[in-house]
Structures are given as structure tokens and as C-alpha cells.
Design an enzyme around this catalytic site. Structure first.
Site, PDB file in Angstrom:
ATOM      1  N   ASP A 134      -7.133  -7.979   0.284  1.00  0.00           N
ATOM      2  CA  ASP A 134      -6.284  -6.778   0.789  1.00  0.00           C
ATOM      3  C   ASP A 134      -4.952  -6.751   0.528  1.00  0.00           C
ATOM      4  O   ASP A 134      -4.084  -6.345   1.604  1.00  0.00           O
ATOM      5  CB  ASP A 134      -6.715  -6.606   2.423  1.00  0.00           C
ATOM      6  CG  ASP A 134      -6.421  -5.336   2.956  1.00  0.00           C
ATOM      7  OD1 ASP A 134      -6.124  -4.323   2.046  1.00  0.00           O
ATOM      8  OD2 ASP A 134      -6.467  -4.990   4.175  1.00  0.00           O
ATOM      9  N   GLY A 155       0.239  -4.295   6.676  1.00  0.00           N
ATOM     10  CA  GLY A 155      -0.357  -4.897   5.291  1.00  0.00           C
ATOM     11  C   GLY A 155       0.332  -6.032   4.940  1.00  0.00           C
ATOM     12  O   GLY A 155       1.827  -6.058   5.367  1.00  0.00           O
TER      13      GLY A 155
HETATM   14  O1  DOR Z   1      -2.976  -3.415   6.903  1.00  0.00           O
HETATM   15  C1  DOR Z   1      -3.478  -2.654   5.941  1.00  0.00           C
HETATM   16  N1  DOR Z   1      -2.686  -1.952   4.925  1.00  0.00           N
HETATM   17  N2  DOR Z   1      -4.663  -2.043   6.142  1.00  0.00           N
HETATM   18  C2  DOR Z   1      -5.303  -1.045   5.516  1.00  0.00           C
HETATM   19  O2  DOR Z   1      -6.280  -0.645   5.613  1.00  0.00           O
HETATM   20  C3  DOR Z   1      -4.456  -0.375   4.223  1.00  0.00           C
HETATM   21  C4  DOR Z   1      -3.190  -1.066   3.908  1.00  0.00           C
HETATM   22  C5  DOR Z   1      -2.255  -0.531   3.271  1.00  0.00           C
HETATM   23  O3  DOR Z   1      -2.610   0.308   2.317  1.00  0.00           O
HETATM   24  O4  DOR Z   1      -0.958  -0.821   3.554  1.00  0.00           O
HETATM   25 ZN    ZN Z   2      -7.190  -2.179   2.245  1.00  0.00          ZN
END
Ligand code: DOR
Ligand code: ZN
Length: 452
Positions: A314, A333
Site C-alpha cells: 500500500d 498513507g
Molecule cells: O492510507 C492510505 N492512503 N489509505 C488509502 O486507502 C489510500 C492511500 C492513498 O492513496 O494515499
Molecule cells: Zn491503497
């Protein structure tokens, strides 16, 4: 058996895709065998005890382990309107430096990947910049026609982002999700799901701490989302892959379903808990948020017993300025491509995870779930995507050295055991010992083959 391309009589254009990986411990699928891997014109030609390099470039891999190139099915490489956070050149450099020879990019970009034309635009941009194999997920869209067109254009899944769908979509309505899954089943494309059912929460609670912000997205959101999606999946028979799950109970529920339903966890949810969020704040803020220490331990032990299908980073880069804001405004994120493999190898060195399961979670299962049929095996006919790792080498995580534009990490300062030495993509040495050798545009752009 992997599709075996007919070999032309030495194509000069493909000569830089010939390499001999010499004297490695080669992963067989169960253990190691000593030998060399000959890659010609981007594909594995043979693995054997003794092989002559001939005119090919050779790389000495003695003392190192050769594993299939890793596949990260969940990355946000941004680019286009968000290239200031990350672009295909820097994001795939981070992938190569992390041992990933294939990545699948998420569609929440600017513009979003929600039409075949936008998908093709991304593919075109990536073909000029990527250093590893790259494919694209598309947004979950309501119309059957666009779904068909996205699948034909090579999208690897339709991503349903439950907290805030990318395309206009009422996630509170089961009938709309059922329609999406029926469309996807007919187009033979999987649906990937961000499973947080936040419909009952009408607004973000005012807060001055990241811990409170995390408490505003409790485990019950995930539990409810998994239950709902699984119930609708059963009615439709569509393939569903659940992204970044944080609870053992979610993994258990999914494992009890048919093989059409698969699960994914991230290294940050395996390694970190809310304690870390309280300590480092924005550097550990992501959604779904970090959980309690007890929950983290349960997730880790379930994953190491084989309850999850996939580990994915991720990788979600933002600028430090966007992260450093107050809780509630800080963007969620963290970058993960360059920390994922050392963290997972550290679990192997501690005896918590076995190497065979690591290869399943990071290569075999991602390839199977997303139809990458010529990847994840070190056998003749498969793509020449190979990594060399030193299982004993200790390193210290230092985000200032990342190839990603996002130079921060909740793991900064952590000592890891087990490190990447080289990354070979389609027979080209793209990364070696700290150096990025692959040129922009050397990475193949992949299109899914679900419907073929
Ligand atoms: O923490 C996250 N960042 N979770 C997500 O679902 C999207 C991602 C992002 O695109 O920054
Ligand atoms: Zn993601």
C-alpha cells in the site's frame, strides 16, 4: 506451464535482455538448489548446475539466494496530476530497490483511472518512465459497458473504495454493489475492496490527536464491510480481493469462503500498533489505521500461519508538508516499497515466518490472483524477473536514502536482517547494491489477460 514464446534466432534488439546469474542458491518452490540461471531475450532459458555465459553478461551470485521477482499488487505511484508526490520513474525505482519486479498501480489519481482512455494515457506515460513491470487497477464504475471496456483495455481490477468511491457510486446500497459485481463477473475482472464501512459515521470527529483519529475508524468498520461484501459476493460469484486487512477475524472469514475471495495485509499492520502512532504521529498515519498491540499480534501470527493470501505495501507517498499537518488534515498513507522486503525477511530471520510462505505471499499468490501467468517461477519459459538476496545482511532503515520521493517512514532507524542485493527485470540488471542501473522506460507495461 508458462506460455513459451517462440525463440527467434538471436534478436539484436533483445540482446541487452540476456544475462547469466551465476552460482546462486536458486529457489525451487520448496527449497534451494545450487546453480545458475540463464536468461535470454528476457525469459528464463534454463537453470542448471553448470552454464557457460558465452557472450552474455554474467553476475556472480555466490552466497546469495535467487528468488522470483516480487509482485506488489497494491501501490500508489501517483504521477499525472500528482507527480509532485511520486511519478512512474521514482515509484518504480523504489520498487526495484525493494525487490519488486512487478507492481500494480491504484486508480485514485488525478485524473482517476476511471475510463479506458485514462487507463491508456497512464499506460503511455508509464511506458516512457517505468523501470519494472507495471500494470493498472481501474476505479469501480457503475456501468456495465465501461466495466467491459476497462477489462478489455487491460485493467487488473476494479477498485471499490468504500470510504469514498472514486466514481459516483452509492456504497450504502447493496443493490449497486451487487450490480458492480455482476458486471465485473461478466467482464471476468476482479473487484478489489478497501473494506471500511463508514456509512454510519456522518462526519470526521474533531480531534487533536492521531490516536483519536484512529479510534474514529474502529475495527467494526472493517468487520461490517467484510461481512457485507462477502454476502454480496456469494450472490454474484465475482472474484473479490480484500486490500490491507487489519484483523485476524477478517482473514479467517475470507479463508472460509471460496477461492474466488482473497485477502491482503500490509507490513505496517503486521509490525506496528497504535503505540507507534502515539509516538511518531503523522509518519504512522494511514487508513485503515494501526490497531491495538493485541490485534497486531493476532494478525501477525495468523499471517505467518498462512491465513492471508498476499502481503502488499500500500505504498502511498505524500509530501512531508501534506503529512505534517494537524490530525484530521494530515494525509493518510506511508511509502512502503523500500521497507517491505527487509521487514518480511527480518520475520524469516526471527523464525516467525518461513521463507516458503514469504515467496507465496509476495510472488506466487499475487501472480495467481491477478493472472500474471508467466511470472513468479524460476523455470524455463517464465519471465526473466529475478532478485538476489543476502539472508544474513543487516541494515538500518533510512528513509533519506529512499528512491521514492516520499522520504519518511514509521520504520526509520529500525535494524533489519536480510537484504536485497540485485533486481533483474526481463533479463536486465535494474538495481544492484544501492545503484539504480535501469533506465526510465525499460520496464514493460502489462495488460491483464483475464478474458483471454
Ligand atoms: O492510507 C492510505 N492512503 N489509505 C488509502 O486507502 C489510500 C492511500 C492513498 O492513496 O494515499
Ligand atoms: Zn491503497
Amino acid at each position: 506451464m508458462a506460455p513459451q514464446k517462440k525463440r527467434a534466432d538471436s534478436n539484436p534488439d533483445l540482446e541487452d535482455q540476456n544475462i547469466l546469474v551465476k552460482d546462486a542458491n536458486i529457489w525451487t518452490g520448496h527449497g534451494f538448489t545450487r546453480g545458475s540461471i540463464l536468461i535470454e531475450e528476457g525469459r528464463i532459458r534454463k537453470t542448471s548446475r553448470r552454464t557457460d555465459a558465452g557472450r552474455h553478461e554474467a553476475i556472480d551470485a555466490s552466497g546469495l539466494c535467487a528468488l522470483p521477482g516480487l509482485i506488489d499488487v497494491h501501490v500508489h505511484l501517483r504521477d499525472m496530476g500528482l507527480a509532485y508526490k511520486e511519478d512512474f520513474a521514482t515509484g518504480t525505482a523504489a520498487a526495484a530497490a525493494g525487490g519488486f519486479t512487478t507492481v500494480l498501480d491504484m486508480p485514485n489519481t488525478l485524473p482517476p483511472t476511471d475510463t479506458p482512455r485514462r487507463l491508456v494515457e497512464k499506460e503511455r506515460e508509464a511506458s516512457k518512465k517505468a523501470r519494472v513491470n507495471i500494470g493498472f487497477h481501474a476505479a469501480a464504475v457503475p456501468e456495465a459497458k465501461t466495466t467491459q471496456a476497462l477489462a478489455r483495455a487491460g485493467a487488473f481490477s476494479l477498485k471499490l473504495y468504500m470510504p469514498k468511491p472514486i466514481a459516483p457510486f452509492n456504497v450504502e446500497d447493496d443493490a449497486q454493489i451487487r450490480q458492480l459485481m455482476n458486471n465485473a463477473r461478466e467482464a471476468r475482472i476482479p473487484v478489489t475492496v478497501h473494506a471500511e464501512d463508514i456509512v454510519s459515521r456522518k462526519e470526521t470527529p474533531a480531534t487533536d490527536s492521531f490516536r483519536q483519529l484512529a479510534d474514529g475508524r474502529p475495527p467494526i468498520f472493517e468487520t461490517r464491510a467484510v461481512e457485507r461484501i462477502v454476502r454480496i459476493q456469494r450472490q454474484t460469484g465475482c472474484k473479490v480481493h480484500f486490500c490491507h486487512l487489519t484483523l485476524k477475524s477478517s482473514l479467517d472469514k475470507i479463508a472460509a469462503e471460496s477461492s474466488s475471495v482473497t485477502s491482503e495485509v500490509t507490513p505496517h499492520h503486521l509490525w506496528l500498533s497504535q503505540r507507534v502512532l502515539e509516538k511518531v504521529g503523522w509518519k504512522a498515519w494511514m487508513v485503515p489505521p494501526l490497531r491495538s498491540e493485541a490485534e497486531r499480534r493476532r494478525l501477525l501470527s495468523a499471517t505467518c500461519s498462512g491465513a492471508s493470501d498476499v502481503v502488499a505495501s500500500d505504498h502511498a507517498p505524500h509530501t512531508v508538508g501534506e503529512k505534517e499537518r494537524q490530525p484530521g488534515s494530515s494525509l493518510p498513507g506511508v511509502p512502503g516499497l523500500e521497507t517491505e522486503l527487509p521487514l518480511m525477511l527480518t520475520l524469516v530471520s526471527k523464525g516467525t515466518l518461513n521463507l516458503s510462505l514469504l515467496v507465496k505471499l509476495l510472488a506466487d499468490n499475487p501472480a495467481r490472483i491477478f493472472g500474471l501467468r508467466s511470472k513468479a517461477k524460476l523455470r524455463p519459459g517464465y519471465d526473466g524477473d529475478v532478485i538476489l538476496v543476502d539472508l544474513k545482511k543487516r541494515s538500518r532503515i533510512d528513509s533519506s536514502k529512499f528512491f521514492s520521493k516520499a522520504k519518511f517512514s514509521p520504520f526509520d532507524g529500525m535494524t533489519t536482517k536480510g537484504a536485497l542485493v540485485s533486481t533483474i527485470v526481463s533479463g536486465r540488471l535494474v538495481y544492484h547494491d544501492g545503484e539504480m542501473l535501469g533506465k526510465e522506460g525499460c520496464g514493460p507495461v502489462l495488460r491483464s489477460s483475464f478474458s483471454s
